[in-house]
Design a protein around this motif. Sequence first.
Motif, PDB file in Angstrom:
ATOM      1  N   LEU A   1      14.592  -5.793  -7.930  1.00 48.34           N
ATOM      2  CA  LEU A   1      15.586  -5.232  -7.002  1.00 48.34           C
ATOM      3  C   LEU A   1      16.993  -5.626  -7.432  1.00 48.34           C
ATOM      4  CD1 LEU A   1      13.698  -5.832  -3.655  1.00 48.34           C
ATOM      5  CD2 LEU A   1      14.258  -3.600  -4.665  1.00 48.34           C
ATOM      6  N   ASP A   2      17.187  -6.889  -7.792  1.00 48.58           N
ATOM      7  CA  ASP A   2      18.503  -7.369  -8.223  1.00 48.58           C
ATOM      8  C   ASP A   2      18.995  -6.648  -9.481  1.00 48.58           C
ATOM      9  OD1 ASP A   2      18.472  -9.180  -6.120  1.00 48.58           O
ATOM     10  OD2 ASP A   2      18.016 -10.924  -7.379  1.00 48.58           O
ATOM     11  N   LEU A   3      18.078  -6.286 -10.373  1.00 48.60           N
ATOM     12  CA  LEU A   3      18.436  -5.640 -11.637  1.00 48.60           C
ATOM     13  C   LEU A   3      18.594  -4.130 -11.521  1.00 48.60           C
ATOM     14  CD1 LEU A   3      16.264  -7.789 -14.023  1.00 48.60           C
ATOM     15  CD2 LEU A   3      18.762  -7.628 -14.030  1.00 48.60           C
ATOM     16  N   GLY A   4      18.311  -3.571 -10.356  1.00 44.27           N
ATOM     17  CA  GLY A   4      18.555  -2.151 -10.140  1.00 44.27           C
ATOM     18  C   GLY A   4      17.414  -1.205 -10.414  1.00 44.27           C
ATOM     19  N   PHE A   5      16.177  -1.704 -10.473  1.00 40.13           N
ATOM     20  CA  PHE A   5      15.047  -0.774 -10.533  1.00 40.13           C
ATOM     21  C   PHE A   5      15.044   0.008  -9.226  1.00 40.13           C
ATOM     22  CE2 PHE A   5      13.736  -3.723 -13.814  1.00 40.13           C
ATOM     23  CZ  PHE A   5      13.170  -2.879 -14.759  1.00 40.13           C
ATOM     24  N   THR A   6      14.854   1.311  -9.299  1.00 36.68           N
ATOM     25  CA  THR A   6      14.968   2.159  -8.108  1.00 36.68           C
ATOM     26  C   THR A   6      13.630   2.553  -7.499  1.00 36.68           C
ATOM     27  OG1 THR A   6      15.216   4.025  -9.614  1.00 36.68           O
ATOM     28  CG2 THR A   6      17.236   3.067  -8.682  1.00 36.68           C
ATOM     29  N   GLY A   7      12.547   2.378  -8.225  1.00 32.49           N
ATOM     30  CA  GLY A   7      11.207   2.616  -7.700  1.00 32.49           C
ATOM     31  C   GLY A   7      10.415   1.333  -7.771  1.00 32.49           C
ATOM     32  N   ILE A   8       9.886   0.897  -6.632  1.00 33.72           N
ATOM     33  CA  ILE A   8       9.108  -0.341  -6.580  1.00 33.72           C
ATOM     34  C   ILE A   8       7.823  -0.054  -5.812  1.00 33.72           C
ATOM     35  CG2 ILE A   8       9.008  -2.742  -5.804  1.00 33.72           C
ATOM     36  CD1 ILE A   8      11.289  -2.469  -7.721  1.00 33.72           C
ATOM     37  N   GLY A   9       6.692  -0.296  -6.445  1.00 28.44           N
ATOM     38  CA  GLY A   9       5.400  -0.173  -5.787  1.00 28.44           C
ATOM     39  C   GLY A   9       4.727  -1.532  -5.770  1.00 28.44           C
TER      40      GLY A   9
ATOM     41  N   GLY B   1      -6.834  -6.419  -9.460  1.00 26.78           N
ATOM     42  CA  GLY B   1      -5.860  -5.574 -10.142  1.00 26.78           C
ATOM     43  C   GLY B   1      -4.498  -5.555  -9.477  1.00 26.78           C
ATOM     44  N   ARG B   2      -4.035  -6.698  -9.026  1.00 20.58           N
ATOM     45  CA  ARG B   2      -2.738  -6.776  -8.348  1.00 20.58           C
ATOM     46  C   ARG B   2      -1.596  -6.584  -9.339  1.00 20.58           C
ATOM     47  NH1 ARG B   2      -3.677 -11.164  -3.579  1.00 20.58           N
ATOM     48  NH2 ARG B   2      -5.811 -10.500  -3.132  1.00 20.58           N
ATOM     49  N   PHE B   3      -0.554  -5.859  -8.886  1.00 23.24           N
ATOM     50  CA  PHE B   3       0.582  -5.588  -9.760  1.00 23.24           C
ATOM     51  C   PHE B   3       1.815  -5.218  -8.957  1.00 23.24           C
ATOM     52  CE2 PHE B   3      -1.618  -1.548  -9.197  1.00 23.24           C
ATOM     53  CZ  PHE B   3      -0.581  -0.652  -8.964  1.00 23.24           C
ATOM     54  N   ILE B   4       2.943  -5.222  -9.655  1.00 24.97           N
ATOM     55  CA  ILE B   4       4.194  -4.678  -9.148  1.00 24.97           C
ATOM     56  C   ILE B   4       4.566  -3.531 -10.091  1.00 24.97           C
ATOM     57  CG2 ILE B   4       6.667  -5.084  -8.757  1.00 24.97           C
ATOM     58  CD1 ILE B   4       4.989  -6.603  -6.748  1.00 24.97           C
ATOM     59  N   HIS B   5       4.768  -2.354  -9.533  1.00 22.02           N
ATOM     60  CA  HIS B   5       5.213  -1.180 -10.292  1.00 22.02           C
ATOM     61  C   HIS B   5       6.732  -1.154 -10.245  1.00 22.02           C
ATOM     62  CE1 HIS B   5       5.459   3.182 -11.338  1.00 22.02           C
ATOM     63  NE2 HIS B   5       6.538   3.088 -10.582  1.00 22.02           N
ATOM     64  N   VAL B   6       7.376  -0.905 -11.388  1.00 15.97           N
ATOM     65  CA  VAL B   6       8.826  -0.736 -11.436  1.00 15.97           C
ATOM     66  C   VAL B   6       9.142   0.556 -12.183  1.00 15.97           C
ATOM     67  CG1 VAL B   6       9.403  -3.191 -11.256  1.00 15.97           C
ATOM     68  CG2 VAL B   6       9.047  -2.190 -13.509  1.00 15.97           C
ATOM     69  N   ASP B   7      10.161   1.280 -11.704  1.00 16.33           N
ATOM     70  CA  ASP B   7      10.576   2.487 -12.408  1.00 16.33           C
ATOM     71  C   ASP B   7      12.054   2.767 -12.164  1.00 16.33           C
ATOM     72  OD1 ASP B   7      10.975   4.328 -10.147  1.00 16.33           O
ATOM     73  OD2 ASP B   7       8.819   4.609 -10.047  1.00 16.33           O
ATOM     74  N   LEU B   8      12.523   3.831 -12.799  1.00 17.94           N
ATOM     75  CA  LEU B   8      13.927   4.235 -12.698  1.00 17.94           C
ATOM     76  C   LEU B   8      14.027   5.669 -12.185  1.00 17.94           C
ATOM     77  CD1 LEU B   8      15.408   2.719 -15.983  1.00 17.94           C
ATOM     78  CD2 LEU B   8      15.557   1.825 -13.653  1.00 17.94           C
ATOM     79  N   ARG B   9      13.561   5.895 -10.983  1.00 15.71           N
ATOM     80  CA  ARG B   9      13.620   7.229 -10.385  1.00 15.71           C
ATOM     81  C   ARG B   9      15.015   7.500  -9.829  1.00 15.71           C
ATOM     82  NH1 ARG B   9       9.128   7.855  -6.828  1.00 15.71           N
ATOM     83  NH2 ARG B   9       8.125   6.464  -8.287  1.00 15.71           N
ATOM     84  N   GLU B  10      15.272   8.764  -9.521  1.00 18.58           N
ATOM     85  CA  GLU B  10      16.581   9.167  -8.998  1.00 18.58           C
ATOM     86  C   GLU B  10      16.850   8.587  -7.609  1.00 18.58           C
ATOM     87  OE1 GLU B  10      18.883  11.126 -10.649  1.00 18.58           O
ATOM     88  OE2 GLU B  10      17.539  10.915 -12.371  1.00 18.58           O
ATOM     89  N   GLN B  11      15.917   8.738  -6.712  1.00 21.74           N
ATOM     90  CA  GLN B  11      16.080   8.317  -5.316  1.00 21.74           C
ATOM     91  C   GLN B  11      15.400   6.963  -5.105  1.00 21.74           C
ATOM     92  OE1 GLN B  11      17.970  10.266  -3.701  1.00 21.74           O
ATOM     93  NE2 GLN B  11      17.801   9.614  -1.611  1.00 21.74           N
ATOM     94  N   PRO B  12      16.137   5.920  -4.685  1.00 26.71           N
ATOM     95  CA  PRO B  12      15.506   4.614  -4.454  1.00 26.71           C
ATOM     96  C   PRO B  12      14.351   4.716  -3.451  1.00 26.71           C
ATOM     97  CG  PRO B  12      17.890   4.419  -4.394  1.00 26.71           C
ATOM     98  CD  PRO B  12      17.571   5.888  -4.416  1.00 26.71           C
ATOM     99  N   THR B  13      13.218   4.123  -3.827  1.00 27.65           N
ATOM    100  CA  THR B  13      12.015   4.193  -3.020  1.00 27.65           C
ATOM    101  C   THR B  13      11.194   2.913  -3.197  1.00 27.65           C
ATOM    102  OG1 THR B  13      11.925   6.581  -3.446  1.00 27.65           O
ATOM    103  CG2 THR B  13       9.938   5.587  -2.574  1.00 27.65           C
ATOM    104  N   ILE B  14      10.565   2.475  -2.120  1.00 25.99           N
ATOM    105  CA  ILE B  14       9.622   1.351  -2.207  1.00 25.99           C
ATOM    106  C   ILE B  14       8.377   1.747  -1.428  1.00 25.99           C
ATOM    107  CG2 ILE B  14      10.562   0.110  -0.206  1.00 25.99           C
ATOM    108  CD1 ILE B  14      10.023  -2.500  -1.856  1.00 25.99           C
ATOM    109  N   TRP B  15       7.201   1.350  -1.917  1.00 27.95           N
ATOM    110  CA  TRP B  15       5.941   1.698  -1.266  1.00 27.95           C
ATOM    111  C   TRP B  15       4.889   0.635  -1.558  1.00 27.95           C
ATOM    112  CZ3 TRP B  15       7.815   3.731  -5.684  1.00 27.95           C
ATOM    113  CH2 TRP B  15       7.008   3.657  -6.823  1.00 27.95           C
ATOM    114  N   SER B  16       3.804   0.705  -0.826  1.00 29.07           N
ATOM    115  CA  SER B  16       2.651  -0.155  -1.100  1.00 29.07           C
ATOM    116  C   SER B  16       1.457   0.751  -1.386  1.00 29.07           C
ATOM    117  CB  SER B  16       2.351  -1.087   0.071  1.00 29.07           C
ATOM    118  OG  SER B  16       2.010  -0.340   1.223  1.00 29.07           O
ATOM    119  N   TYR B  17       0.506   0.218  -2.128  1.00 29.39           N
ATOM    120  CA  TYR B  17      -0.711   0.968  -2.466  1.00 29.39           C
ATOM    121  C   TYR B  17      -1.802   0.605  -1.496  1.00 29.39           C
ATOM    122  CZ  TYR B  17       1.583   1.901  -6.937  1.00 29.39           C
ATOM    123  OH  TYR B  17       2.454   2.302  -7.915  1.00 29.39           O
TER     124      TYR B  17
END
Length: 120
Positions: A89-97, A104-120
């Motif tokens: 979040l501090d570094l500016g990733f805009t998609g966080i899952g 199989g626990r993980f954190i998804h990071v991406d650079l999408r246009e619209q900031p979004t956070i979700w859980s699986y």
Amino acid sequence: MDWSAYPNFSEREFRCRHCGRQEMKPEFMEKLQALRTAYGKPMSISSGYRCADHPIEKAKPSPGMHATGRAADIAVQGAEAVRVLQLALDLGFTGIGVQQKGTGRFIHVDLREQPTIWSY
């Protein structure tokens, strides 16, 4: 792409497990390397590039961020997951899952246009 710019990662760990291609975008890899540097510990990438024909992408209405080369899943759990999430979040990733239950626990990071956070 010059993988020497990302000393904590290898091209191999980002290859699609379906077709073997790797089409990661340099702007994403630069940010991921910054995350790894800030984290200060090894990171295990559980999923990098996925082609549009990868079974996970085929199950979606349209291919997701992994198919654009601008996403990765980092295998991490517990307090370490909180740290990775905070840094992302501090570094500016805009998609966080967040997948933090079961195996199989993980954190998804991406650079999408619209900031979004979700859980699986």
